[in-house]
Design a protein around this motif. Structure first.
Motif, PDB file in Angstrom:
ATOM      1  N   PHE A  50     -80.434 -12.185  13.989  1.00 44.48           N
ATOM      2  CA  PHE A  50     -80.311 -10.951  13.225  1.00 44.48           C
ATOM      3  C   PHE A  50     -79.239 -11.106  12.159  1.00 44.48           C
ATOM      4  O   PHE A  50     -78.135 -11.575  12.444  1.00 44.48           O
ATOM      5  CB  PHE A  50     -79.932  -9.788  14.147  1.00 44.48           C
ATOM      6  CG  PHE A  50     -81.000  -9.446  15.144  1.00 44.48           C
ATOM      7  CD1 PHE A  50     -81.938  -8.477  14.856  1.00 44.48           C
ATOM      8  CD2 PHE A  50     -81.080 -10.117  16.350  1.00 44.48           C
ATOM      9  CE1 PHE A  50     -82.945  -8.175  15.761  1.00 44.48           C
ATOM     10  CE2 PHE A  50     -82.076  -9.833  17.263  1.00 44.48           C
ATOM     11  CZ  PHE A  50     -83.013  -8.844  16.972  1.00 44.48           C
ATOM     12  N   ASN A  51     -79.590 -10.710  10.946  1.00 48.15           N
ATOM     13  CA  ASN A  51     -78.606 -10.626   9.874  1.00 48.15           C
ATOM     14  C   ASN A  51     -78.030  -9.225   9.933  1.00 48.15           C
ATOM     15  O   ASN A  51     -78.744  -8.241   9.730  1.00 48.15           O
ATOM     16  CB  ASN A  51     -79.256 -10.884   8.513  1.00 48.15           C
ATOM     17  CG  ASN A  51     -79.589 -12.345   8.342  1.00 48.15           C
ATOM     18  OD1 ASN A  51     -78.778 -13.214   8.627  1.00 48.15           O
ATOM     19  ND2 ASN A  51     -80.789 -12.627   7.882  1.00 48.15           N
ATOM     20  N   VAL A  52     -76.749  -9.146  10.235  1.00 47.62           N
ATOM     21  CA  VAL A  52     -76.099  -7.845  10.398  1.00 47.62           C
ATOM     22  C   VAL A  52     -75.009  -7.672   9.348  1.00 47.62           C
ATOM     23  O   VAL A  52     -74.480  -8.649   8.801  1.00 47.62           O
ATOM     24  CB  VAL A  52     -75.512  -7.684  11.814  1.00 47.62           C
ATOM     25  CG1 VAL A  52     -76.611  -7.750  12.864  1.00 47.62           C
ATOM     26  CG2 VAL A  52     -74.440  -8.705  12.111  1.00 47.62           C
ATOM     27  N   ASN A  53     -74.684  -6.426   9.097  1.00 45.66           N
ATOM     28  CA  ASN A  53     -73.615  -6.123   8.158  1.00 45.66           C
ATOM     29  C   ASN A  53     -72.286  -6.629   8.710  1.00 45.66           C
ATOM     30  O   ASN A  53     -72.051  -6.536   9.915  1.00 45.66           O
ATOM     31  CB  ASN A  53     -73.522  -4.604   7.939  1.00 45.66           C
ATOM     32  CG  ASN A  53     -74.766  -4.021   7.325  1.00 45.66           C
ATOM     33  OD1 ASN A  53     -75.409  -4.644   6.500  1.00 45.66           O
ATOM     34  ND2 ASN A  53     -75.118  -2.820   7.738  1.00 45.66           N
ATOM     35  N   PRO A  54     -71.416  -7.121   7.858  1.00 43.70           N
ATOM     36  CA  PRO A  54     -70.078  -7.487   8.333  1.00 43.70           C
ATOM     37  C   PRO A  54     -69.312  -6.229   8.720  1.00 43.70           C
ATOM     38  O   PRO A  54     -69.611  -5.132   8.231  1.00 43.70           O
ATOM     39  CB  PRO A  54     -69.450  -8.179   7.121  1.00 43.70           C
ATOM     40  CG  PRO A  54     -70.196  -7.665   5.950  1.00 43.70           C
ATOM     41  CD  PRO A  54     -71.582  -7.351   6.431  1.00 43.70           C
ATOM     42  N   ILE A  55     -68.358  -6.379   9.582  1.00 39.98           N
ATOM     43  CA  ILE A  55     -67.562  -5.239  10.036  1.00 39.98           C
ATOM     44  C   ILE A  55     -66.304  -5.135   9.178  1.00 39.98           C
ATOM     45  O   ILE A  55     -65.632  -6.138   8.917  1.00 39.98           O
ATOM     46  CB  ILE A  55     -67.236  -5.344  11.542  1.00 39.98           C
ATOM     47  CG1 ILE A  55     -66.643  -4.054  12.071  1.00 39.98           C
ATOM     48  CG2 ILE A  55     -66.364  -6.548  11.840  1.00 39.98           C
ATOM     49  CD1 ILE A  55     -66.577  -3.974  13.594  1.00 39.98           C
ATOM     50  N   ILE A 109     -75.098  -6.045  22.459  1.00 39.15           N
ATOM     51  CA  ILE A 109     -73.953  -6.705  23.103  1.00 39.15           C
ATOM     52  C   ILE A 109     -73.658  -8.036  22.414  1.00 39.15           C
ATOM     53  O   ILE A 109     -72.489  -8.381  22.192  1.00 39.15           O
ATOM     54  CB  ILE A 109     -74.188  -6.876  24.615  1.00 39.15           C
ATOM     55  CG1 ILE A 109     -74.119  -5.512  25.309  1.00 39.15           C
ATOM     56  CG2 ILE A 109     -73.179  -7.846  25.230  1.00 39.15           C
ATOM     57  CD1 ILE A 109     -74.603  -5.503  26.743  1.00 39.15           C
ATOM     58  N   ALA A 110     -74.687  -8.774  22.047  1.00 40.76           N
ATOM     59  CA  ALA A 110     -74.480 -10.038  21.327  1.00 40.76           C
ATOM     60  C   ALA A 110     -73.826  -9.779  19.973  1.00 40.76           C
ATOM     61  O   ALA A 110     -72.908 -10.524  19.558  1.00 40.76           O
ATOM     62  CB  ALA A 110     -75.800 -10.770  21.147  1.00 40.76           C
ATOM     63  N   ILE A 111     -74.258  -8.739  19.280  1.00 38.77           N
ATOM     64  CA  ILE A 111     -73.651  -8.392  17.990  1.00 38.77           C
ATOM     65  C   ILE A 111     -72.210  -7.950  18.207  1.00 38.77           C
ATOM     66  O   ILE A 111     -71.306  -8.354  17.461  1.00 38.77           O
ATOM     67  CB  ILE A 111     -74.479  -7.299  17.279  1.00 38.77           C
ATOM     68  CG1 ILE A 111     -75.863  -7.840  16.921  1.00 38.77           C
ATOM     69  CG2 ILE A 111     -73.755  -6.797  16.033  1.00 38.77           C
ATOM     70  CD1 ILE A 111     -76.850  -6.774  16.470  1.00 38.77           C
ATOM     71  N   TYR A 112     -71.997  -7.132  19.218  1.00 32.58           N
ATOM     72  CA  TYR A 112     -70.649  -6.684  19.585  1.00 32.58           C
ATOM     73  C   TYR A 112     -69.728  -7.880  19.808  1.00 32.58           C
ATOM     74  O   TYR A 112     -68.615  -7.930  19.277  1.00 32.58           O
ATOM     75  CB  TYR A 112     -70.735  -5.805  20.832  1.00 32.58           C
ATOM     76  CG  TYR A 112     -69.435  -5.533  21.518  1.00 32.58           C
ATOM     77  CD1 TYR A 112     -68.538  -4.616  21.017  1.00 32.58           C
ATOM     78  CD2 TYR A 112     -69.111  -6.191  22.694  1.00 32.58           C
ATOM     79  CE1 TYR A 112     -67.347  -4.361  21.656  1.00 32.58           C
ATOM     80  CE2 TYR A 112     -67.929  -5.940  23.349  1.00 32.58           C
ATOM     81  CZ  TYR A 112     -67.034  -5.016  22.826  1.00 32.58           C
ATOM     82  OH  TYR A 112     -65.850  -4.776  23.467  1.00 32.58           O
ATOM     83  N   ASN A 113     -70.200  -8.856  20.575  1.00 31.88           N
ATOM     84  CA  ASN A 113     -69.397 -10.055  20.818  1.00 31.88           C
ATOM     85  C   ASN A 113     -69.123 -10.807  19.523  1.00 31.88           C
ATOM     86  O   ASN A 113     -68.037 -11.357  19.340  1.00 31.88           O
ATOM     87  CB  ASN A 113     -70.085 -10.963  21.836  1.00 31.88           C
ATOM     88  CG  ASN A 113     -70.044 -10.388  23.234  1.00 31.88           C
ATOM     89  OD1 ASN A 113     -69.143  -9.629  23.581  1.00 31.88           O
ATOM     90  ND2 ASN A 113     -71.031 -10.720  24.041  1.00 31.88           N
ATOM     91  N   GLY A 114     -70.089 -10.832  18.624  1.00 32.55           N
ATOM     92  CA  GLY A 114     -69.884 -11.464  17.332  1.00 32.55           C
ATOM     93  C   GLY A 114     -68.827 -10.760  16.509  1.00 32.55           C
ATOM     94  O   GLY A 114     -68.020 -11.394  15.816  1.00 32.55           O
ATOM     95  N   PRO A 154     -65.001 -13.244  15.911  1.00 33.81           N
ATOM     96  CA  PRO A 154     -65.573 -13.827  14.689  1.00 33.81           C
ATOM     97  C   PRO A 154     -65.480 -15.349  14.681  1.00 33.81           C
ATOM     98  O   PRO A 154     -64.584 -15.928  15.285  1.00 33.81           O
ATOM     99  CB  PRO A 154     -64.751 -13.213  13.576  1.00 33.81           C
ATOM    100  CG  PRO A 154     -63.534 -12.672  14.217  1.00 33.81           C
ATOM    101  CD  PRO A 154     -63.847 -12.435  15.659  1.00 33.81           C
ATOM    102  N   SER A 155     -66.428 -15.953  13.995  1.00 34.46           N
ATOM    103  CA  SER A 155     -66.461 -17.409  13.859  1.00 34.46           C
ATOM    104  C   SER A 155     -65.200 -17.903  13.170  1.00 34.46           C
ATOM    105  O   SER A 155     -64.714 -17.283  12.232  1.00 34.46           O
ATOM    106  CB  SER A 155     -67.691 -17.820  13.065  1.00 34.46           C
ATOM    107  OG  SER A 155     -67.643 -19.204  12.801  1.00 34.46           O
TER     108      SER A 155
END
Length: 87
Positions: free
Chosen positions: A10-15, A74-79, A83-84
């Motif tokens: 998934f391409n998600v918006n940055p936080i 949850i995977a997005i939350y962990n991301g 952060p990388s």
């Protein structure tokens, strides 16, 4: 930001900083003083993640079952929380 999950990438918006602080407030409210999770409040965390990650969460996630949506969020939350380190 790309997040890999068991249900696809998934391409998600940055936080943003402000969003990260709001998410943190939800996190704190989802934990009891003894460290146990308040399930209902944790769903508020996932809802916040959904709103940050996608411009149209329903469009992105409606084809998945509810448990799969939770796993994706949850995977997005962990991301967002870890952060990388790559630049």
């Amino acid at each position: 930001m790309e997040v890999k999950t068991d249900h696809g990438n998934f391409n998600v918006n940055p936080i943003t900083f402000k969003q990260r602080r709001k998410l943190h407030r939800y996190e704190v409210n989802a934990v009891n003083n003894d460290g146990s999770l308040i399930s209902d409040k944790f769903f508020d965390v996932l809802e916040c993640v959904s709103d940050i990650a996608f411009d149209d969460p329903e469009k992105e996630l409606s084809k998945f079952k509810d448990n799969e949506i939770d796993e994706i969020l949850i995977a997005i939350y962990n991301g967002y929380r870890e952060p990388s380190k790559k630049k």
